[in-house]
Design an enzyme around this catalytic site. Structure first.
Site, PDB file in Angstrom:
ATOM      1  N   ASP A 254      -2.470   0.329  -2.025  1.00 43.93           N
ATOM      2  CA  ASP A 254      -3.705  -0.351  -2.079  1.00 43.93           C
ATOM      3  C   ASP A 254      -3.531  -1.008  -0.537  1.00 43.93           C
ATOM      4  O   ASP A 254      -4.654  -0.914   0.169  1.00 43.93           O
ATOM      5  CB  ASP A 254      -3.744  -1.400  -3.242  1.00 43.93           C
ATOM      6  CG  ASP A 254      -5.036  -2.388  -3.052  1.00 43.93           C
ATOM      7  OD1 ASP A 254      -5.785  -2.089  -2.256  1.00 43.93           O
ATOM      8  OD2 ASP A 254      -5.322  -3.127  -4.011  1.00 43.93           O
TER       9      ASP A 254
ATOM     10  N   ASP B 106      -6.873  -7.292   2.768  1.00 41.43           N
ATOM     11  CA  ASP B 106      -7.390  -6.536   2.129  1.00 41.43           C
ATOM     12  C   ASP B 106      -8.245  -6.804   0.820  1.00 41.43           C
ATOM     13  O   ASP B 106      -7.988  -7.671   0.250  1.00 41.43           O
ATOM     14  CB  ASP B 106      -5.746  -6.126   1.101  1.00 41.43           C
ATOM     15  CG  ASP B 106      -6.205  -4.890   0.345  1.00 41.43           C
ATOM     16  OD1 ASP B 106      -6.203  -3.827   0.784  1.00 41.43           O
ATOM     17  OD2 ASP B 106      -5.997  -4.988  -0.932  1.00 41.43           O
TER      18      ASP B 106
ATOM     19  N   ASP C 115     -14.155   5.560   4.947  1.00 43.78           N
ATOM     20  CA  ASP C 115     -12.873   5.486   5.358  1.00 43.78           C
ATOM     21  C   ASP C 115     -11.694   5.184   4.343  1.00 43.78           C
ATOM     22  O   ASP C 115     -11.982   4.338   3.653  1.00 43.78           O
ATOM     23  CB  ASP C 115     -12.932   4.868   6.578  1.00 43.78           C
ATOM     24  CG  ASP C 115     -11.492   4.677   7.156  1.00 43.78           C
ATOM     25  OD1 ASP C 115     -11.212   5.694   8.009  1.00 43.78           O
ATOM     26  OD2 ASP C 115     -11.058   3.457   7.336  1.00 43.78           O
TER      27      ASP C 115
ATOM     28  N   HIS D  88      -6.726   4.056  -0.423  1.00 50.29           N
ATOM     29  CA  HIS D  88      -6.126   2.765  -0.424  1.00 50.29           C
ATOM     30  C   HIS D  88      -7.174   1.772  -1.155  1.00 50.29           C
ATOM     31  O   HIS D  88      -6.631   0.418  -0.965  1.00 50.29           O
ATOM     32  CB  HIS D  88      -6.048   2.146   0.967  1.00 50.29           C
ATOM     33  CG  HIS D  88      -5.241   2.935   1.859  1.00 50.29           C
ATOM     34  ND1 HIS D  88      -3.852   3.057   1.671  1.00 50.29           N
ATOM     35  CD2 HIS D  88      -5.539   4.031   2.780  1.00 50.29           C
ATOM     36  CE1 HIS D  88      -3.433   4.071   2.564  1.00 50.29           C
ATOM     37  NE2 HIS D  88      -4.362   4.585   3.371  1.00 50.29           N
TER      38      HIS D  88
ATOM     39  N   GLU E 177     -12.227  10.176   3.303  1.00 50.00           N
ATOM     40  CA  GLU E 177     -10.956  10.554   3.969  1.00 50.00           C
ATOM     41  C   GLU E 177     -10.070  10.108   2.813  1.00 50.00           C
ATOM     42  O   GLU E 177      -9.757   8.997   2.663  1.00 50.00           O
ATOM     43  CB  GLU E 177     -10.890   9.842   5.183  1.00 50.00           C
ATOM     44  CG  GLU E 177      -9.723   9.990   5.749  1.00 50.00           C
ATOM     45  CD  GLU E 177      -8.912   8.700   6.346  1.00 50.00           C
ATOM     46  OE1 GLU E 177      -7.903   9.002   7.015  1.00 50.00           O
ATOM     47  OE2 GLU E 177      -9.223   7.808   6.158  1.00 50.00           O
TER      48      GLU E 177
END
Length: 589
Positions: free
Chosen positions: A231, A237, A268, A272, A298
């Site tokens: 992540d 984040d 993008d 994650h 991606e």
């Protein structure tokens, strides 16, 4: 560990590896591979263009050079003529600095409109210039893909005290307060704070780097399992489970559509952040934004079966980049004559999901010096482009900026001494793009029957290019090679020549529809009827790649052309069995 065990739709068990992951296992030569039958003509082949490279320098404040957005607007007509239907532009939102490429995102709602982080404009230009680019694209039939960075934020405005967990628990001071004072609440009133993030990479109290997860927060579970849980990527984040975050990001994508008529999004680093959030976002786009948007993500993972299942999870609403294919290009090309060309499509995503694959040879992340550097040997780049541009059922090909306009290199300087010209002087990839647009239609016959020389043919379709087809042959060996290939009885008696002019001579198609086609060492040839519709225009086409005026001096160019002419004459006289030096890209003056 499977991050989506209970959520992915059930898929039938895959066949044994030997039957499912290699192209050669799918071929029974010379069985043709027909595109799906359709009562109407096939659609016009289109191409995606990545409209930037990592090392493009920002315009100097004292230079009269136009912004990148303005430059792209002037290039759009020529790109459209090459068959480009979409361009992928770099992140257009305000970043941590006006000199960075935009992946260090600061404010989604500032597209170069407000005085923030030291500038009104981004590295790429102002909002007005971006709007003008999008309008120009609409005029010439080229959609703009907006690069959306939704997983993190950088360059916060203020520090906050937050309890976080690394190895030792304790209070940290983290840059997590985003006030966007320059925007003053315009477009969105939300201010971001520590509650909207799950972690950070900098403890400002102790001035120490690391990765800290905030107390009371958990990493998303439905992310890639690399490193156990991937992540966290960088900066602050984003917590996609937080209701205010979800609302603001959903609102942002609606707001973006209201600002300009885009063609879609490039998302993008989607490995994650939460896959369930992403799926909800795609549904929101279809219901509230634009169901015709092209969406590509991606997800960097060399596991095409996994990526195929991810596409299933997204209900086939988005495409992914074919990472495995690029890895194959790199591995085989770096082995040089020891590489086995029959393995080039092994386990490629395009074999699993041809309608949801975006194929490419190079991108900004795989360039030299980048974290995902995936070098492809220079001699192999034209071969790789022939494979993604000219084959049937091969996904949507993406041509990279540097392969049309060159690169400024890892360490650009004001005098442009590090400038690297585009592939083969900028002439080869554009001609392949034109061949794709005009003649790469109809049934396909594959000849992947030799380790160092493979080929394929397209029989053409009467709806495009007057029904002309093409034959492609390539080798990674040092000597010339040839192969007898079927191009269709309807082409009997036609004289075909190499569009790239790397292989001299003419091939006359026999009464059974076969021709004996050749290729020079370590190169590719693209054979087309010399009288094909549009052939003269393609032969005479000259692509202007030196858009920055940094090419060689006139004297150097003159010497280069003389060397090129001399080498070509040697080939025509049969003095060289392999590729001439000017084709290897290794000539230095």
């Amino acid at each position: 560990m499977d991050p989506f065990p209970a959520k992915l739709p059930q898929m039938p068990p895959p066949p044994p590896t030997s039957q499912r992951t290699t192209l050669s296992a799918l071929l029974t030569l010379p069985t043709p591979h027909h595109p799906p039958p359709s009562p109407s003509p096939p659609p016009l082949n289109t191409t995606l263009f990545q409209a930037f490279e990592w090392y493009l320098p920002p315009p100097s404040p004292t230079s009269p050079s136009p912004s990148h957005w303005t430059l792209l607007a002037t290039l759009l007509p020529s790109l459209s003529a090459l068959g480009v239907s979409r361009i992928w532009v770099p992140p257009a939102c305000k970043a941590a600095s006006p000199h960075t490429n935009g992946y260090d995102l600061y404010d989604l709602y500032d597209l170069g409109e407000f005085e923030q982080k030291g500038s009104v404009r981004t590295k790429w230009g102002t909002k007005g210039e971006l709007e003008a680019l999008v309008r120009r694209g609409e005029e010439v039939g080229v959609g703009v893909l907006f690069d959306a960075v939704l997983g993190h934020k950088a360059a916060a405005d203020e520090k906050e005290v937050v309890r976080a967990v690394e190895v030792i628990k304790g209070d940290r001071r983290a840059w997590t307060g985003y006030r966007f004072e320059g925007r003053g609440g315009k477009h969105s009133a939300m201010r971001w704070g520590k509650e909207h993030f799950t972690g950070i990479d900098w403890d400002d109290r102790r001035k120490r780097e690391g990765v800290w997860r905030f107390e009371g927060k958990q990493w998303a579970e439905d992310v890639d399992e690399e490193l156990g849980n991937y992540d966290y990527l960088m900066f602050a984040d984003v917590d996609h489970k937080h209701p205010q975050v979800r609302y603001d990001l959903f609102h942002w994508v609606q707001w973006l559509r209201g600002q300009m008529k885009l063609g879609g999004l490039r998302l993008d680093a989607i490995k994650h952040y939460s896959a369930s959030f992403l799926r909800d976002l795609l549904v929101h786009i279809d219901e509230r934004v634009d169901s015709k948007w092209f969406l590509v993500g991606e997800y960097w993972r060399e596991d095409s079966e996994f990526l195929a299942r991810f596409i299933e999870y997204m209900n086939h609403r988005m495409s992914l980049f074919d990472v495995q294919l690029v890895a194959n290009f790199s591995r085989i090309s770096l082995l040089e004559e020891k590489g086995d060309l029959r393995e080039v499509f092994d386990d490629a995503l395009v074999l699993w999901k041809p309608d949801n694959s975006v194929t490419f040879v190079v991108n900004h992340d795989t360039q030299k010096g980048q974290s995902l550097e995936t070098p492809v040997a220079p001699f192999f780049i034209p071969l790789a482009y022939a494979l993604i541009l000219l084959r049937a059922n091969a996904g949507l090909p993406c041509v990279f900026w540097s392969d049309l306009y060159g690169s400024f290199g890892q360490h650009p300087d004001p005098k442009h001494t590090t400038y690297i010209p585009p592939c083969r002087g900028g002439a080869v990839v554009p001609k392949m793009m034109l061949a794709r647009q005009r003649w790469a239609y109809g049934s396909q016959y594959d000849y992947f029957d030799a380790a160092h020389c493979v080929g394929f043919t397209r029989l053409g379709h009467p709806a495009w290019g007057g029904g002309a087809g093409l034959a492609v042959l390539m080798t990674n060996g040092w000597e010339c090679a040839s192969k007898r290939m079927f191009v269709g009885k309807e082409h009997a008696g036609e004289a075909w020549t190499d569009l790239l002019r790397w292989c001299p001579g003419r091939v006359v198609v026999d009464g059974e529809g076969f021709g004996e086609f050749s290729v020079a060492g370590r190169s590719v040839s693209v054979w087309v009827n010399e009288r094909a519709q549009g052939r003269r225009e393609v032969d005479e086409f000259v692509f202007h790649h030196d858009i920055f005026g940094v090419e060689k001096t006139a004297e150097e160019t003159k010497r280069w052309l003389a060397a090129e002419t001399k080498a070509r004459k040697r080939v025509e006289r049969g003095l060289d069995l392999g590729v001439p030096n000017w084709l290897t890209g290794n000539v230095r003056f």
